[in-house]
Design an enzyme around this catalytic site. Structure first.
Site, PDB file in Angstrom:
ATOM      1  N   GLU A  89       0.847  -1.195   0.000  1.00  0.00           N
ATOM      2  CA  GLU A  89       0.000   0.000   0.000  1.00  0.00           C
ATOM      3  C   GLU A  89       0.884   1.247   0.000  1.00  0.00           C
ATOM      4  O   GLU A  89       1.763   1.377   0.860  1.00  0.00           O
ATOM      5  CB  GLU A  89      -0.910  -0.015   1.237  1.00  0.00           C
ATOM      6  CG  GLU A  89      -1.892  -1.187   1.202  1.00  0.00           C
ATOM      7  CD  GLU A  89      -2.385  -1.630   2.581  1.00  0.00           C
ATOM      8  OE1 GLU A  89      -2.135  -0.931   3.570  1.00  0.00           O
ATOM      9  OE2 GLU A  89      -3.011  -2.712   2.646  1.00  0.00           O
ATOM     10  N   LEU A 113      -6.078  -2.086  -1.126  1.00  0.00           N
ATOM     11  CA  LEU A 113      -5.876  -2.023   0.329  1.00  0.00           C
ATOM     12  C   LEU A 113      -6.349  -3.326   0.981  1.00  0.00           C
ATOM     13  O   LEU A 113      -7.470  -3.404   1.479  1.00  0.00           O
ATOM     14  CB  LEU A 113      -6.659  -0.825   0.888  1.00  0.00           C
ATOM     15  CG  LEU A 113      -6.191  -0.206   2.205  1.00  0.00           C
ATOM     16  CD1 LEU A 113      -7.045   0.995   2.563  1.00  0.00           C
ATOM     17  CD2 LEU A 113      -6.089  -1.167   3.339  1.00  0.00           C
ATOM     18  N   ALA A 114      -5.510  -4.354   0.927  1.00  0.00           N
ATOM     19  CA  ALA A 114      -5.896  -5.646   1.497  1.00  0.00           C
ATOM     20  C   ALA A 114      -4.637  -6.478   1.722  1.00  0.00           C
ATOM     21  O   ALA A 114      -4.007  -6.932   0.770  1.00  0.00           O
ATOM     22  CB  ALA A 114      -6.868  -6.371   0.572  1.00  0.00           C
ATOM     23  N   GLU A 115      -4.287  -6.676   2.983  1.00  0.00           N
ATOM     24  CA  GLU A 115      -3.022  -7.348   3.293  1.00  0.00           C
ATOM     25  C   GLU A 115      -3.054  -8.827   2.944  1.00  0.00           C
ATOM     26  O   GLU A 115      -2.043  -9.400   2.515  1.00  0.00           O
ATOM     27  CB  GLU A 115      -2.668  -7.157   4.767  1.00  0.00           C
ATOM     28  CG  GLU A 115      -2.226  -5.735   5.128  1.00  0.00           C
ATOM     29  CD  GLU A 115      -3.380  -4.740   5.221  1.00  0.00           C
ATOM     30  OE1 GLU A 115      -4.552  -5.170   5.183  1.00  0.00           O
ATOM     31  OE2 GLU A 115      -3.112  -3.530   5.330  1.00  0.00           O
ATOM     32  N   GLN A 163       2.204  -1.931   5.898  1.00  0.00           N
ATOM     33  CA  GLN A 163       2.450  -0.527   6.245  1.00  0.00           C
ATOM     34  C   GLN A 163       2.868  -0.324   7.705  1.00  0.00           C
ATOM     35  O   GLN A 163       3.772   0.453   7.985  1.00  0.00           O
ATOM     36  CB  GLN A 163       1.202   0.295   5.925  1.00  0.00           C
ATOM     37  CG  GLN A 163       1.470   1.749   5.749  1.00  0.00           C
ATOM     38  CD  GLN A 163       0.367   2.428   4.965  1.00  0.00           C
ATOM     39  OE1 GLN A 163      -0.697   2.699   5.517  1.00  0.00           O
ATOM     40  NE2 GLN A 163       0.589   2.692   3.705  1.00  0.00           N
ATOM     41  N   PHE A 164       2.212  -1.022   8.610  1.00  0.00           N
ATOM     42  CA  PHE A 164       2.570  -0.973  10.032  1.00  0.00           C
ATOM     43  C   PHE A 164       2.359  -2.368  10.616  1.00  0.00           C
ATOM     44  O   PHE A 164       1.487  -3.123  10.151  1.00  0.00           O
ATOM     45  CB  PHE A 164       1.669   0.008  10.799  1.00  0.00           C
ATOM     46  CG  PHE A 164       2.040   1.458  10.619  1.00  0.00           C
ATOM     47  CD1 PHE A 164       2.922   2.085  11.479  1.00  0.00           C
ATOM     48  CD2 PHE A 164       1.492   2.193   9.578  1.00  0.00           C
ATOM     49  CE1 PHE A 164       3.257   3.426  11.302  1.00  0.00           C
ATOM     50  CE2 PHE A 164       1.816   3.527   9.400  1.00  0.00           C
ATOM     51  CZ  PHE A 164       2.706   4.144  10.276  1.00  0.00           C
ATOM     52  N   GLY A 224       0.790  -3.496  13.128  1.00  0.00           N
ATOM     53  CA  GLY A 224      -0.564  -3.893  13.527  1.00  0.00           C
ATOM     54  C   GLY A 224      -1.463  -4.267  12.362  1.00  0.00           C
ATOM     55  O   GLY A 224      -2.583  -4.745  12.574  1.00  0.00           O
ATOM     56  N   PHE A 225      -0.979  -4.075  11.135  1.00  0.00           N
ATOM     57  CA  PHE A 225      -1.827  -4.364   9.976  1.00  0.00           C
ATOM     58  C   PHE A 225      -1.404  -5.626   9.241  1.00  0.00           C
ATOM     59  O   PHE A 225      -1.859  -5.890   8.121  1.00  0.00           O
ATOM     60  CB  PHE A 225      -1.858  -3.164   9.023  1.00  0.00           C
ATOM     61  CG  PHE A 225      -2.244  -1.894   9.720  1.00  0.00           C
ATOM     62  CD1 PHE A 225      -3.270  -1.906  10.666  1.00  0.00           C
ATOM     63  CD2 PHE A 225      -1.592  -0.704   9.476  1.00  0.00           C
ATOM     64  CE1 PHE A 225      -3.629  -0.745  11.342  1.00  0.00           C
ATOM     65  CE2 PHE A 225      -1.946   0.461  10.152  1.00  0.00           C
ATOM     66  CZ  PHE A 225      -2.964   0.447  11.086  1.00  0.00           C
ATOM     67  N   PRO A 253      -4.451  -9.167   8.966  1.00  0.00           N
ATOM     68  CA  PRO A 253      -5.312  -9.667   7.886  1.00  0.00           C
ATOM     69  C   PRO A 253      -4.558 -10.637   6.967  1.00  0.00           C
ATOM     70  O   PRO A 253      -5.180 -11.445   6.282  1.00  0.00           O
ATOM     71  CB  PRO A 253      -5.716  -8.391   7.128  1.00  0.00           C
ATOM     72  CG  PRO A 253      -5.603  -7.298   8.145  1.00  0.00           C
ATOM     73  CD  PRO A 253      -4.445  -7.695   9.027  1.00  0.00           C
ATOM     74  N   HIS A 313       0.004   0.925  15.679  1.00  0.00           N
ATOM     75  CA  HIS A 313       1.154   1.443  14.944  1.00  0.00           C
ATOM     76  C   HIS A 313       2.470   1.265  15.697  1.00  0.00           C
ATOM     77  O   HIS A 313       3.477   1.850  15.314  1.00  0.00           O
ATOM     78  CB  HIS A 313       0.968   2.939  14.628  1.00  0.00           C
ATOM     79  CG  HIS A 313      -0.129   3.230  13.647  1.00  0.00           C
ATOM     80  ND1 HIS A 313      -1.458   3.100  13.958  1.00  0.00           N
ATOM     81  CD2 HIS A 313      -0.095   3.643  12.353  1.00  0.00           C
ATOM     82  CE1 HIS A 313      -2.185   3.439  12.908  1.00  0.00           C
ATOM     83  NE2 HIS A 313      -1.382   3.765  11.914  1.00  0.00           N
TER      84      HIS A 313
HETATM   85  C1  LIG Z   1      -5.679  -3.206   7.842  1.00  0.00           C
HETATM   86  C2  LIG Z   1      -5.044  -1.863   7.641  1.00  0.00           C
HETATM   87  N1  LIG Z   1      -4.113  -1.721   6.682  1.00  0.00           N
HETATM   88  C3  LIG Z   1      -3.513  -0.519   6.498  1.00  0.00           C
HETATM   89  C4  LIG Z   1      -3.834   0.546   7.270  1.00  0.00           C
HETATM   90  C5  LIG Z   1      -3.124   1.878   7.068  1.00  0.00           C
HETATM   91  N2  LIG Z   1      -4.058   2.850   6.534  1.00  0.00           N
HETATM   92  C6  LIG Z   1      -4.691   3.730   7.334  1.00  0.00           C
HETATM   93  S1  LIG Z   1      -5.801   4.643   6.522  1.00  0.00           S
HETATM   94  C7  LIG Z   1      -5.437   3.907   5.054  1.00  0.00           C
HETATM   95  C8  LIG Z   1      -6.178   4.310   3.823  1.00  0.00           C
HETATM   96  C9  LIG Z   1      -7.641   4.176   4.004  1.00  0.00           C
HETATM   97  O1  LIG Z   1      -8.308   4.629   2.887  1.00  0.00           O
HETATM   98  P1  LIG Z   1      -9.885   4.706   2.831  1.00  0.00           P
HETATM   99  O2  LIG Z   1     -10.472   3.395   3.238  1.00  0.00           O
HETATM  100  O3  LIG Z   1     -10.262   5.227   1.511  1.00  0.00           O
HETATM  101  O4  LIG Z   1     -10.286   5.740   3.979  1.00  0.00           O
HETATM  102  P2  LIG Z   1      -9.857   7.279   4.111  1.00  0.00           P
HETATM  103  O5  LIG Z   1      -8.605   7.315   4.914  1.00  0.00           O
HETATM  104  O6  LIG Z   1      -9.698   7.832   2.746  1.00  0.00           O
HETATM  105  O7  LIG Z   1     -10.962   7.926   4.872  1.00  0.00           O
HETATM  106  C10 LIG Z   1      -4.446   2.948   5.226  1.00  0.00           C
HETATM  107  C11 LIG Z   1      -3.859   2.135   4.147  1.00  0.00           C
HETATM  108  C12 LIG Z   1      -4.810   0.343   8.271  1.00  0.00           C
HETATM  109  N3  LIG Z   1      -5.198   1.331   9.093  1.00  0.00           N
HETATM  110  N4  LIG Z   1      -5.399  -0.851   8.436  1.00  0.00           N
END
Ligand SMILES: Cc1ncc(C[n+]2csc(CCOP(=O)(O)OP(=O)(O)O)c2C)c(N)n1
Ligand SMILES: [Mg+2]
Lengths: 382, 337
Positions: free
Chosen positions: B39, B68-70, B92-93, B95-96, B99, B139
């Protein structure tokens, strides 16, 4: 390495049985502030109700501004701004009844406001004083969920509970869950869609498509409009102008009422724009053009309501100055609350891990207490 | 495709983030099958800038901004590896990663065994880990023991830029899956990195490294605690205690040879990690050291680490994380037997 991975186009005949319908956007108030009608979404609001929505929008934006400033001044660790998404959040938030349950992400400060949560609670989380810590039952507003998409399943399960409690009906209950465009790629979100569909659960999926998931534009998540996905799962999907507070209110009201009455889930795609950075640690100039932001500024969710109020003669200058003064007061109040927030007692890190105290944790708590007091006595000895 | 740093090779200090970036770049230059995926790794260059500029130089086919899917990231990396690629996934971190846990534990780790050795999965999963950066929940975690518990995975943690530069290249060329932990609060620490030297001469990735030699106690650490423990050794020196500091680097498999040899020499052993002590790497080491070095020990093996709590809110994280004082406190206890 001959194949181009990105931008590959499947032949249209293979990807769709029929040409895809052009996306329909429900809009009841144009960016210019003109009232539009939609046959499926009649909306009758009194001048006072419209003014109340305007007040919500302004106050929520003010809270957001104050939080960004607090972060810049080192008082918050981070802040996820809702700038540009006020109408989606206030419109949907004001469509909820007190007994409905809302499941937010980390950006739903406007929904929090509508549910009556003290904004200072949000600052606690972003300051690093707590992980949220509010009682979800107090305002029927669940904790912020940072792990993308996880809360969609929680909302669906909660809605299955509503079914089992026999709490459906004309004045029944429903759940609403917020998530972003990026989140729609997560397995959890797709599983929630399936669960809700199969169980016909009273849950509304409210997706704020703000066009970006941090640096990734929408086309990294989907090749079709997001609301079209609902059809494949077996329930209706609607795209609403997410910068139109009237349309968000009307569409969410209807979807929630359908859910309460046992007609099952709806996916609402609120088409909006993240006008700020992803969070205060993000630098959007690295990945998007400012022209895009400029074009969305013309669709600002607040300005159009103001124009409508002025043109229709519903509000005078005194109303606007009054709201703006109130916004300043709210800003001052939450700033004060933030600055006065004590750091948690270090020993509180051992609280609330299990329902009953655990031997090991109590031992560790005592160890840390002894360790901390060893410094105090060292200082006293000096 | 020349590296932007090519002109100033050996010119000196790089941050850990930059050193990893250079290591990835080298690996991509050397092997066209190496891919980077995750991501925000493309145009943004990752939230910690570790993949900065790679998409620009190697194209979108090789540096992939994924949905956006681990689970998808690791699952498709497995498929790409089946097809002969060597994917480097960024989570990315810390804690993620969960999944993706199913794909990592039930698929990535076990494919070699399941296929009786016919299938190798040279997939690297990079995970920025650990706390101390004032972040919100999820995080700041240290989940390395969860992976070290799984047979079939190699689990490593780099401690400084020079090591990061070499280890990421070694991980990519390794035919086993590697879970690669990067100490996020040390991303901006700088040390000399020899970009011209190549990795052939570098210490093997599964070998521990003695950073400070000493005679009185063995201090075992990795990732973010490496710097803390070296500082502790310097401080202890002033008090007349001689600490031997070993950066484990590989958490699975453990370089027990180096560990045992040191403990037999010093007679004392303290393991330090940010992760909760309960169920952590330290417990595994303590058991093995007790068994193999029993007659050399002057004290039980002690641990300094996180408490048995979820990672606390950042305003009190300094009380959760072992710091110089806490490490020295535990070292002192090792002298109290
Ligand atoms: C499972 C997971 N993976 C990665 C992240 C890091 N992360 C935080 S916000 C984000 C993007 C989210 O995008 P969206 O769903 O469009 O929501 P927005 O932030 O635009 O409101 C990511 C990749 C996370 N919080 N959780
Ligand atoms: Mg988004």
């Amino acid at each position: 390495m001959a194949v181009k991975a990105a931008g590959q186009a499947a032949s249209p005949s293979r990807s769709h049985d029929e040409p895809p319908p052009t996306p329909q956007l429900i809009q009841l108030l144009t960016p210019e502030g003109e009232r539009a009608e939609h046959p499926d979404y009649p909306l009758d609001l009194t001048p006072d109700e419209i003014k109340a929505l305007y007040r919500d929008l302004i106050l929520v934006r003010r809270i957001d501004f104050e939080a960004i400033a607090l972060q810049r001044q080192g008082e918050l660790g981070i802040w996820a701004s809702l700038l540009g998404q006020e109408a989606a959040q206030v419109g949907s938030g004001r469509a909820l009844g007190p007994r409905d349950m809302a499941f937010p992400t980390y950006r739903e400060h406007g929904v929090a406001w509508c549910r009556g949560l003290d904004p200072a609670k949000l600052l606690e989380l972003f300051r690093g004083v707590s992980h949220g810590g509010w009682d979800p039952k107090a305002h029927n507003f669940h904790l912020y969920t940072i792990v993308i998409g996880a809360q969609t399943l929680h909302a669906t399960g909660y809605a299955m509970g509503i079914q089992r409690d026999g709490a459906l009906g004309e004045d029944g209950e429903a759940a609403i869950v917020y998530f972003g465009d990026g989140a729609t790629s997560q397995g959890d979100v797709n599983e929630a869609f399936i669960w809700a569909s199969v169980t016909n659960a009273p849950v509304v999926f409210f997706c704020q498509n703000n066009q970006w998931a941090i640096s990734e534009p929408l086309d990294r998540q989907t090749r079709i409009p997001l609301y079209h996905r609902a059809r494949g799962f077996g329930f209706p999907g609607i795209r609403v102008d997410g910068n139109d507070v009237f349309a968000c209110l009307a569409v969410t009201r209807q979807a929630m009422q359908a859910a309460r009455e046992g007609q099952g889930p709806t996916l609402i795609e609120a088409f909006t724009y993240r006008m700020g950075a992803h969070t205060t640690t993000d630098d959007p100039t690295r990945y998007r053009l400012s022209a895009e932001l400029e074009s969305w500024k013309l669709k600002d969710p607040i300005e159009r309501v103001k124009q409508y109020l002025i043109r229709s003669g519903m509000a005078q200058e005194s109303f606007f100055t009054g709201v703006s003064a109130e916004a300043d007061e709210v800003g001052i109040r939450i700033r004060k609350a933030c600055l006065e927030m004590p750091d948690p007692d270090p020993l509180s890190m051992f609280d609330h891990i299990y329902a009953e105290p655990s031997g090991l944790l109590e031992e560790e708590r005592a160890q840390l207490a002894a360790y901390l007091s060893s410094f105090v006595s060292e200082e006293a000895a000096r | 495709m020349t590296s932007p740093a090519a002109g100033k090779q050996n010119a000196g200090k790089l941050t850990l983030s930059r050193a990893l970036n250079e290591g990835l770049r080298k690996a991509m230059e050397n092997d066209p099958k190496v891919l980077v995926m995750g991501e925000d790794v493309g145009r943004l260059g990752g939230v910690f800038r570790v993949t900065d500029g790679l998409q620009k130089d190697f194209g979108e086919d090789r540096v992939i901004d994924t949905p956006l899917a681990e689970s998808g990231i690791v699952g498709t990396a497995i498929g790409l590896a089946l097809r002969g690629y060597r994917p480097v996934c960024e989570i990315q971190f810390d804690g993620f990663v969960f999944p993706a846990f199913d794909q990592i534990v039930s698929q990535l780790a076990k494919m070699s065994y399941r296929s009786a050795g016919h299938v190798r999965l040279p997939v690297v999963v990079r995970i920025p880990f650990g706390g101390g950066i004032g972040a919100v929940e999820h995080h700041s975690e240290s989940p390395e023991a969860l992976f070290a518990h799984i047979a079939g995975l190699r689990v490593v943690a780099c401690g400084d830029p020079a090591d990061g530069y070499a280890m990421i290249q070694q991980a990519i060329s390794c035919d086993d899956p590697v879970i690669f932990f990067e100490p996020k609060r040390r991303y901006w620490d700088k040390t000399d990195v020899d970009l011209a030297g190549g990795v052939a001469a570098a210490l093997p990735i599964d070998t521990a490294r003695t950073l400070v030699t000493g005679t009185d106690v063995t201090l075992l650490c990795y990732g973010p605690m490496v710097r803390t423990c070296v500082e502790a050794a310097v401080a202890a020196q002033e008090e007349g205690k001689s600490i031997e500091v070993i950066d484990l680097r590989s958490l699975s498999p453990l370089d027990t040879e180096t560990i045992f040899a040191s403990v037999r020499k010093t007679g004392r052993c303290v393991v330090v990690h940010e992760a909760a002590v309960t169920g952590g790497i330290g417990g595994e080491i303590a058991a093995r050291v007790s068994q193999e070095c029993f007659y050399h020990l002057e004290a039980p093996v002690l641990r300094a680490g996180g408490y048995t709590t979820p990672y606390p809110p950042s305003r009190i994280e300094d009380h959760y994380l072992p710091d110089l004082d806490r490490v020295l406190d535990v070292v002192d206890r090792a002298f109290g037997y």
